[in-house]
Each structure stands twice: as C-alpha cells, then as structure tokens.
Design a protein around this motif. Structure first.
Motif, PDB file in Angstrom:
ATOM      1  N   ASP A   1       0.894  -1.272   0.163  1.00  0.00           N
ATOM      2  CA  ASP A   1      -0.185  -0.122  -0.108  1.00  0.00           C
ATOM      3  C   ASP A   1       0.833   1.262  -0.048  1.00  0.00           C
ATOM      4  OD1 ASP A   1      -1.807   1.970   0.387  1.00  0.00           O
ATOM      5  OD2 ASP A   1      -2.340   1.412   2.415  1.00  0.00           O
ATOM      6  N   LEU A   2       1.323   1.721  -1.302  1.00  0.00           N
ATOM      7  CA  LEU A   2       2.202   2.789  -1.345  1.00  0.00           C
ATOM      8  C   LEU A   2       1.565   4.163  -0.752  1.00  0.00           C
ATOM      9  CD1 LEU A   2       4.818   3.883  -2.205  1.00  0.00           C
ATOM     10  CD2 LEU A   2       3.934   4.274  -4.575  1.00  0.00           C
ATOM     11  N   ALA A   3       0.292   4.307  -1.074  1.00  0.00           N
ATOM     12  CA  ALA A   3      -0.325   5.444  -0.456  1.00  0.00           C
ATOM     13  C   ALA A   3      -0.333   5.441   0.988  1.00  0.00           C
ATOM     14  CB  ALA A   3      -1.774   5.505  -0.921  1.00  0.00           C
ATOM     15  N   GLY A   4      -0.493   4.296   1.532  1.00  0.00           N
ATOM     16  CA  GLY A   4      -0.673   4.241   3.195  1.00  0.00           C
ATOM     17  C   GLY A   4       0.740   4.654   3.786  1.00  0.00           C
ATOM     18  N   VAL A   5       1.900   4.095   3.046  1.00  0.00           N
ATOM     19  CA  VAL A   5       3.153   4.165   3.051  1.00  0.00           C
ATOM     20  C   VAL A   5       3.540   5.925   3.454  1.00  0.00           C
ATOM     21  CG1 VAL A   5       5.488   4.034   2.550  1.00  0.00           C
ATOM     22  CG2 VAL A   5       4.257   1.999   2.696  1.00  0.00           C
ATOM     23  N   ILE A   6       3.469   6.533   2.328  1.00  0.00           N
ATOM     24  CA  ILE A   6       3.471   7.911   2.040  1.00  0.00           C
ATOM     25  C   ILE A   6       2.870   8.636   3.439  1.00  0.00           C
ATOM     26  CG2 ILE A   6       3.336   9.686   0.819  1.00  0.00           C
ATOM     27  CD1 ILE A   6       3.638   8.036  -1.774  1.00  0.00           C
TER      28      ILE A   6
ATOM     29  N   GLU B   1      16.008   3.621  -4.746  1.00  0.00           N
ATOM     30  CA  GLU B   1      17.408   3.416  -4.599  1.00  0.00           C
ATOM     31  C   GLU B   1      17.929   4.509  -3.520  1.00  0.00           C
ATOM     32  OE1 GLU B   1      21.845   2.636  -6.557  1.00  0.00           O
ATOM     33  OE2 GLU B   1      20.039   3.521  -7.704  1.00  0.00           O
ATOM     34  N   ARG B   2      17.846   5.931  -3.817  1.00  0.00           N
ATOM     35  CA  ARG B   2      18.251   6.920  -3.090  1.00  0.00           C
ATOM     36  C   ARG B   2      17.777   6.777  -1.622  1.00  0.00           C
ATOM     37  NH1 ARG B   2      16.270  11.658  -1.793  1.00  0.00           N
ATOM     38  NH2 ARG B   2      14.423  11.773  -3.317  1.00  0.00           N
ATOM     39  N   HIS B   3      16.435   6.459  -1.244  1.00  0.00           N
ATOM     40  CA  HIS B   3      15.971   6.494   0.041  1.00  0.00           C
ATOM     41  C   HIS B   3      16.521   5.470   0.763  1.00  0.00           C
ATOM     42  CE1 HIS B   3      12.232   8.842  -1.587  1.00  0.00           C
ATOM     43  NE2 HIS B   3      12.944   9.589  -0.917  1.00  0.00           N
ATOM     44  N   LEU B   4      16.809   4.204   0.173  1.00  0.00           N
ATOM     45  CA  LEU B   4      17.430   3.007   0.711  1.00  0.00           C
ATOM     46  C   LEU B   4      18.663   3.355   1.171  1.00  0.00           C
ATOM     47  CD1 LEU B   4      15.553   0.120  -1.463  1.00  0.00           C
ATOM     48  CD2 LEU B   4      15.255   0.365   1.064  1.00  0.00           C
TER      49      LEU B   4
ATOM     50  N   GLU C   1       8.373   1.820  -2.691  1.00  0.00           N
ATOM     51  CA  GLU C   1       8.761   2.646  -3.966  1.00  0.00           C
ATOM     52  C   GLU C   1       9.163   1.555  -4.766  1.00  0.00           C
ATOM     53  OE1 GLU C   1       9.792   7.113  -3.044  1.00  0.00           O
ATOM     54  OE2 GLU C   1      11.268   5.632  -2.744  1.00  0.00           O
ATOM     55  N   ALA C   2      10.395   0.807  -4.382  1.00  0.00           N
ATOM     56  CA  ALA C   2      10.913  -0.285  -5.337  1.00  0.00           C
ATOM     57  C   ALA C   2       9.936  -1.422  -5.584  1.00  0.00           C
ATOM     58  CB  ALA C   2      12.099  -1.164  -4.541  1.00  0.00           C
ATOM     59  N   TRP C   3       8.958  -2.064  -4.587  1.00  0.00           N
ATOM     60  CA  TRP C   3       8.177  -2.992  -4.865  1.00  0.00           C
ATOM     61  C   TRP C   3       6.800  -2.390  -5.521  1.00  0.00           C
ATOM     62  CZ3 TRP C   3       8.176  -7.686  -1.020  1.00  0.00           C
ATOM     63  CH2 TRP C   3       9.563  -7.791  -0.806  1.00  0.00           C
ATOM     64  N   ALA C   4       6.368  -1.453  -5.145  1.00  0.00           N
ATOM     65  CA  ALA C   4       4.730  -1.057  -5.607  1.00  0.00           C
ATOM     66  C   ALA C   4       4.977  -0.412  -6.864  1.00  0.00           C
ATOM     67  CB  ALA C   4       4.270  -0.113  -4.489  1.00  0.00           C
ATOM     68  N   LEU C   5       5.839   0.385  -7.235  1.00  0.00           N
ATOM     69  CA  LEU C   5       5.882   1.200  -8.438  1.00  0.00           C
ATOM     70  C   LEU C   5       7.130   1.226  -9.037  1.00  0.00           C
ATOM     71  CD1 LEU C   5       3.486   4.172  -7.496  1.00  0.00           C
ATOM     72  CD2 LEU C   5       3.050   1.950  -8.893  1.00  0.00           C
ATOM     73  N   GLY C   6       8.229   0.589  -8.489  1.00  0.00           N
ATOM     74  CA  GLY C   6       9.522   0.940  -9.106  1.00  0.00           C
ATOM     75  C   GLY C   6      10.101   2.130  -9.419  1.00  0.00           C
TER      76      GLY C   6
ATOM     77  N   LEU D   1       9.872   3.683   2.910  1.00  0.00           N
ATOM     78  CA  LEU D   1       9.516   4.371   1.835  1.00  0.00           C
ATOM     79  C   LEU D   1      10.235   3.888   0.640  1.00  0.00           C
ATOM     80  CD1 LEU D   1       7.868   6.594   0.413  1.00  0.00           C
ATOM     81  CD2 LEU D   1       9.986   8.135   1.036  1.00  0.00           C
ATOM     82  N   GLY D   2      11.405   3.621   0.676  1.00  0.00           N
ATOM     83  CA  GLY D   2      12.323   3.007  -0.405  1.00  0.00           C
ATOM     84  C   GLY D   2      12.013   1.527  -0.655  1.00  0.00           C
TER      85      GLY D   2
END
Length: 539
Positions: free
Chosen positions: A109-114, A160-163, A150-155, A146-147
């Motif tokens: 759930d990317l929206a929930g993560v953000i 990479e920067r956040h991780l 981003e990588a799994w949900a939408l690529g 967040l990283g």
C-alpha cells in the motif's frame, strides 16, 4: 532492556512487565529483537489480559508475516495508546505509527506508506538526547519503508536513493539491523526499470550489493533471518538470469530457509517467481506453472499496484501456453483490462500463445508495439524476449534472414548483463543453428556468459560456408562460443571473426571460467546442458 523485563516478570509484576515491554518495543524492533519479544510474551501467564501487550503482539505478528493478526492487534494498541498518560502517549503513538507503516509496506500500500512516512519523518521536538535519538530512528525507519515500497509497488527511481540514505543513517546511529534491512532491498530497487528510467546497474553490481548485505547480516547473526531474505532472493534471481541455475537454486533454497518463520505474501511471492524462472529456464514448464501460479495468488493478497504485476502475469500466461494450455492462457488474457493487456510483457505473452497455436503471423503482430517502442516495458529483458519471439515467428514463416536479424538484436541487448534465461525460456535453440552445405557442422551462435544465442546468416550459394569477412555485430566471447562445437582451430576462429588469435584465446579462457570447465568439449557439453547450444555431434 529484555533483562529488565525478565526481572520484572520474575518479581511477579506482570502489569509492570507489560508496560515496560510495550514502552521499549519500538527500540527492540529496530534492533531485530522480534524473537526476544516473542519469548518474553510467552512468559506471561496464560490468559493474562494486558492491553499493553497488544502492541508487542502486533510487532511479533508483523515480523512473522501474519498481517491480518497484526492489524487486529494494532487496532487494540492504538486505542489503548490514547488512554495512556501523556508522558507515555507519544512513545506508544510512535511505535504504533511505525508498525502501521511497516504493515502498509508489506501489503504493498504505497499511499498508506507515504501518509505514515510524513508523520515519522517529521522532526521530533524536544531538547533531550532521547528526543534527538528518537528523531534519527524515525527518519531511518521512514526512509527504509519508503524505499522498499517505492521499489516493490511502483519501481520508482527514488527507491535506491531512499534506501541508501536509510542505510547511511542507520550506520551513523548504530542501528545495524535497519542498515541490513535497507541494503538487502537494494536489488529490488534497480532490477527493473521502465523506458523513462535508464538502467544504471548491471547484474554484477546487484550481486555485489547482495553479497555485501548478506555478509553484514552474517556478522550480526542475522544470516538466516527474514531481514536478509530479499538479498538472498535477488542474488538467486540474477544468477538464474545469467544461466547459473545450480548456484541460483542454492541461494534460493537459503532464502526459503530464512523465511521459515515469515508467512507474509510480499517476500514469498518473489521466492515463487524466482523458482518459476528456474524451472522455466530448465524447460520444466509444468513445475514453472505451479510456481508462477503460487506467486499470482500471493500477489492477489497485496494492495495497490506492483512494479512487476505485468511481468508476473505474463510469465504465468506464457508458461501456460508452453505447458500445452493455450486456451487457458487466452481465457486469462481476455480477463485483463485494456491498459494491462497493452503492456510489453503481456504482448510478449500473447506472442507465445500465438506460437503455441501455430499462428506466427499473430505472434509478430503481438510483439510489433514492443519492438517499435510504443508499448510500455519493464526493462531490456522484455525487448530481448520480443526479438526472440519475433525470430521464432519469422523462422516458422520461412524468413530465415529476418529470424537471424531478430536473434542478432536480442544478442546485442542481452550482452551487457550476460543474460541467458530469455533464450532458455523462449526455447530459441532453433534460432541458434544454421544448416551449412557440405560437411561443416551447424554453428550455433550463443553465449552462456551473456544469456544470448543467435546464428550467423547462412552462406550464399557458391560461396565458402565460412567466408572470411568482418561480422556486422561486435566481436567477443559471444561470437567465440558458437564456434566451439565446430572443427575450426583457434587461429581459424580468429580468422572467421577478423580478430587476433590472442583475442580468441582470451575469450575462450573467459568462457571456460564462467562455465567452470577446463576444456573445449566440456564447454560445449555445459552449454548444451544450459540449452544454449542445440544437441548434436561435433565433427
């Protein structure tokens, strides 16, 4: 802190022990102490009702992939946190928010993560050292989750920067478990990319990063825990892509062992995906179909879109067709929405279905938009597949020149990462040999070190079957391998490729090293085991 909880339990102060454990659950989680918390939970008397423990139970459930149970306990913990005294309320809220963030990420759930990242990443006000440390912890947690999302949900390219930022911060504040968590996910952040995101990392770089993460985890005793599973999975996957099937399988089995205590769908679906690729590369279509089907079922449990949704579905459809179930594949294809059906990966799957139905013209029509760049794709591998499928279709239509050209294009794209898997999965052995007149053997052109397999154009009537002229595509070990099954000497191979004998010697040594063999016949045998060279006698 665990010892303090044990001492409080030993004193029979169960309410105090529950409060102490809840207050420090966030810090224990950041230190990878989920198993310790589980042991402390078991020490409480059976049936003891301590609302404080809901937070701890949610933490343990989440660490073991029991996402629905974690959500239920989190609801109880959140309600209880609002009734806590003010001096404890903020810390409990932070722990709840951190767990909700991790839960949203594991559900895709990317929206929930953000939404939750905004809370955790906001500055913590307060002059004390504890406040400053808490602020750093929260930012590291936010960056990691967040990283990953981003990588799994939408690529997304920021993954990479956040991780990396999260790993650096975790290292600075002395949170090695968080550092491992960030580094283990880096492979997922860069393995796939769309047309608007140029690829910047090779498989070799991804493998190096995975090994570094694994080594760090092992130094801290986490080498068999779920936190390192993403690096194990990605290391296995890249080896499978480059044709190192046995070694890839070994790392995949290790990933499965690391996930024995984690039943969550997010990591396990990647294990099934990699297993499907392994079976597909070995030509075991029924086994591959089972693995891709399992991955698809786990994906349906995730929320939101996933960076590899189209690719997973495409592998499933293509494998159904290859396993003799094209009607089933067509039915599943018809159920897809228009946007998803138009992706390059699904267009390729349609081409496989057409080929299984003996419709090469339909296959060419299916991959047309992939080859002209109008269909959205998830990286060069989709285009490699499209060229190979086009080559198979052209061959069935009797256009060998077009088939050779398609194979050459696939070779050029796959060379950089030394991809073998696309050639093995598409069954492109027929593209790898050209019948030569006279007594000369067929000379497949493929490279076990670059996952590419192509054939040279057939000789024109009245010419030497091996004209000594420069080739149009670049020389290298890709070209040398196709000559190993022939009776040409190394100097003759050099003449064929218009390079020096020393260059051929260098390439052959590299081929031997990558195939882990010591002589020419063993190299040919190993390449055929990988289904890169067609079976047959060498003259």
């Amino acid at each position: 802190m665990a010892e303090a909880v044990r001492h409080t339990q030993a004193a029979g102060d169960w309410a105090g022990a529950a409060r102490l454990l809840a207050d420090h659950s966030f810090s224990l989680t950041l230190d990878g102490q989920a198993q310790t918390m589980q042991a402390l939970l078991r020490a409480f008397p059976p049936g003891a009702d301590h609302p404080e423990l809901a937070l701890v139970r949610a933490t343990v459930d989440l660490a073991q992939g029991r996402l629905d149970e974690a959500a239920a306990h989190l609801a109880v913990a959140e309600a209880h946190a609002e009734t806590a005294p003010p001096d404890r309320r903020r810390r409990l809220r932070v722990a709840v928010a951190s767990l909700r963030l991790a839960l949203a990420r594991r559900r895709g759930d990317l929206a929930g993560v953000i939404e939750r990242v905004r809370f955790l990443a906001s500055p913590v006000t307060g002059p004390s050292d504890d406040d400053i440390a808490l602020g750093s912890d929260l930012r590291a947690v936010a960056l990691m989750n967040l990283g990953i999302a981003e990588a799994w949900a939408l690529g997304l390219p920021d993954a990479e920067r956040h991780l990396l930022e999260g790993a650096d911060l975790a290292r600075e504040i002395g949170r090695p478990y968080l550092e491992v968590g960030c580094l283990a996910q880096l492979g997922f952040a860069v393995i796939f990319h769309d047309a608007a995101t140029p690829k910047i990392h090779s498989f070799a770089t991804i493998q190096r990063r995975c090994r570094e993460a694994i080594a760090l985890a092992e130094r801290h005793g986490w080498g068999t825990e779920p936190v390192i599973a993403p690096a194990l999975i990605m290391l296995a996957a890249t080896m499978i892509w480059t044709g190192e099937f046995d070694e890839g399988e070994r790392w995949l089995r290790r990933a499965e062992r690391a996930l024995q205590t984690d039943t969550g769908p997010d990591l396990r679906l990647h294990v099934h995906m990699a297993s499907g690729l392994l079976h597909g590369g070995r030509g075991r279509h029924r086994e591959a179909l089972e693995e891709f089907g399992a991955a698809e079922r786990l994906r349906s449990q995730m929320e939101g879109s996933h960076a590899r949704d189209s690719q997973m579905t495409a592998w499933l459809l293509a494998t159904q067709a290859r396993a003799g179930l094209p009607d089933q594949a067509r039915a599943a294809l018809a159920a897809l929405d228009e946007q998803r059906a138009g992706s390059g990966e699904i267009r390729n799957a349609l081409a496989v279905i057409c080929l299984a139905e003996s419709d090469p013209a339909g296959a060419l029509a299916a991959v047309h938009d992939v080859l002209d760049g109008t269909a959205p794709v998830q990286g060069d591998v989709t285009v490699v597949d499209a060229h190979l499928l086009a080559g198979l279709a052209h061959r069935e239509l009797g256009d060998q020149r077009a088939a050779n050209h398609a194979a050459e294009r696939a070779l050029a794209l796959a060379e950089a990462d030394r991809q073998i898997l696309p050639f093995a999965m598409t069954g492109s052995a027929g593209l790898l040999e050209v019948a030569a007149p006279g007594t000369r053997p067929r000379t497949p052109r493929c490279s076990p070190t670059s996952s590419t397999c192509c054939t040279a154009p057939p000789p024109r009537p009245g010419t030497s079957p091996h004209p000594r002229r420069p080739r149009s595509s670049p020389p290298g070990e890709l070209r040398v391998l196709r000559y190993l099954p022939t009776n040409l000497s190394r100097p003759e191979i050099a003449a064929e490729l218009s390079v020096s004998p020393n260059t051929v010697n260098v390439h052959i040594r590299s081929i031997y090293a990558k195939l882990q063999v010591g002589d020419r016949s063993s190299a040919v045998r190993r390449a055929r085991e990988l289904r890169l060279l067609a079976a047959g006698r060498t003259r």
